[in-house]
Design a protein around this motif. Structure first.
Motif, short mmCIF file in Angstrom:
data_model
loop_
_atom_site.label_atom_id
_atom_site.label_comp_id
_atom_site.label_asym_id
_atom_site.label_seq_id
_atom_site.Cartn_x
_atom_site.Cartn_y
_atom_site.Cartn_z
N LEU A 216 0.87 -1.29 -0.05
CA LEU A 216 -0.15 0.05 0.18
C LEU A 216 0.89 1.25 0.05
CD1 LEU A 216 -2.99 -0.56 2.46
CD2 LEU A 216 -3.05 0.46 0.02
N GLY A 217 1.88 1.47 0.78
CA GLY A 217 2.75 2.48 0.98
C GLY A 217 3.47 2.70 -0.34
N ALA A 218 3.85 1.65 -1.00
CA ALA A 218 4.60 1.65 -2.45
C ALA A 218 3.72 2.27 -3.38
CB ALA A 218 5.15 0.39 -2.71
N ALA A 219 2.27 1.67 -3.29
CA ALA A 219 1.38 2.20 -4.48
C ALA A 219 0.90 3.87 -4.21
CB ALA A 219 0.14 1.29 -4.16
N LEU A 220 0.98 3.99 -2.97
CA LEU A 220 0.49 5.36 -2.87
C LEU A 220 1.58 6.44 -2.54
CD1 LEU A 220 -2.16 4.34 0.12
CD2 LEU A 220 -2.60 5.15 -2.24
N GLY A 221 2.98 5.91 -2.71
CA GLY A 221 3.86 6.89 -2.55
C GLY A 221 4.19 7.38 -1.25
N LEU A 222 3.94 6.45 -0.30
CA LEU A 222 4.27 6.98 1.15
C LEU A 222 5.41 6.28 1.62
CD1 LEU A 222 0.55 6.54 2.64
CD2 LEU A 222 1.62 8.78 1.79
N ARG A 223 6.31 6.93 2.29
CA ARG A 223 7.68 6.60 2.76
C ARG A 223 7.59 5.60 4.01
NH1 ARG A 223 11.87 11.53 1.56
NH2 ARG A 223 11.14 11.77 -0.76
N SER A 224 6.66 6.38 4.81
CA SER A 224 6.55 5.73 6.14
C SER A 224 5.57 4.77 6.28
CB SER A 224 6.55 6.66 7.06
OG SER A 224 6.15 6.28 8.30
N LEU A 225 5.88 3.55 6.77
CA LEU A 225 4.88 2.45 6.91
C LEU A 225 3.77 2.84 7.89
CD1 LEU A 225 6.76 -0.96 6.65
CD2 LEU A 225 5.49 0.35 4.78
N ALA A 226 4.32 3.57 9.03
CA ALA A 226 3.49 4.16 10.14
C ALA A 226 2.34 5.12 9.69
CB ALA A 226 4.48 4.97 11.07
N SER A 227 2.40 5.91 8.49
CA SER A 227 1.46 6.69 7.96
C SER A 227 0.32 5.93 7.41
CB SER A 227 2.16 7.65 7.06
OG SER A 227 2.81 7.12 5.97
#
Length: 91
Positions: A52-63
């Motif tokens: 999910l993080g990679a697909a959304l471009g979010l660096r932090s897994l916590a976010s």
């Protein structure tokens, strides 16, 4: 569980018998729900937190987990097990 979601510019509106419901999720929450819905339709289960993080471009897994927990609290998704890829959409 509804069959489809109509995507607007920055939100996902849940469709029930062809009419959009009053509730809409904007920004990252809408994007997370959209990715989960797409994943469930394509492969039968939700994405992992990393995917999910990679697909959304979010660096932090916590976010990613923060958004997932908020969606779970709001009742938009429910986890069947301990992992997030066992979640299912309720709306």
């Amino acid at each position: 569980m509804p069959n489809c979601a109509a995507k607007g510019d920055s939100c996902v509106r849940w469709m029930v018998s062809g009419e959009p419901s009053a509730g809409a999720f904007h920004g990252a929450r809408g994007a997370v729900l959209s990715q989960i819905r797409r994943s469930v339709l394509d492969r039968g289960e939700a994405l992992s937190v990393r995917e999910l993080g990679a697909a959304l471009g979010l660096r932090s897994l916590a976010s990613v987990v923060y958004h997932l927990k908020n969606l779970e609290r709001s009742g938009a998704l429910v986890r069947d097990g301990r992992n997030w890829n066992t979640c299912r959409l309720t709306r």
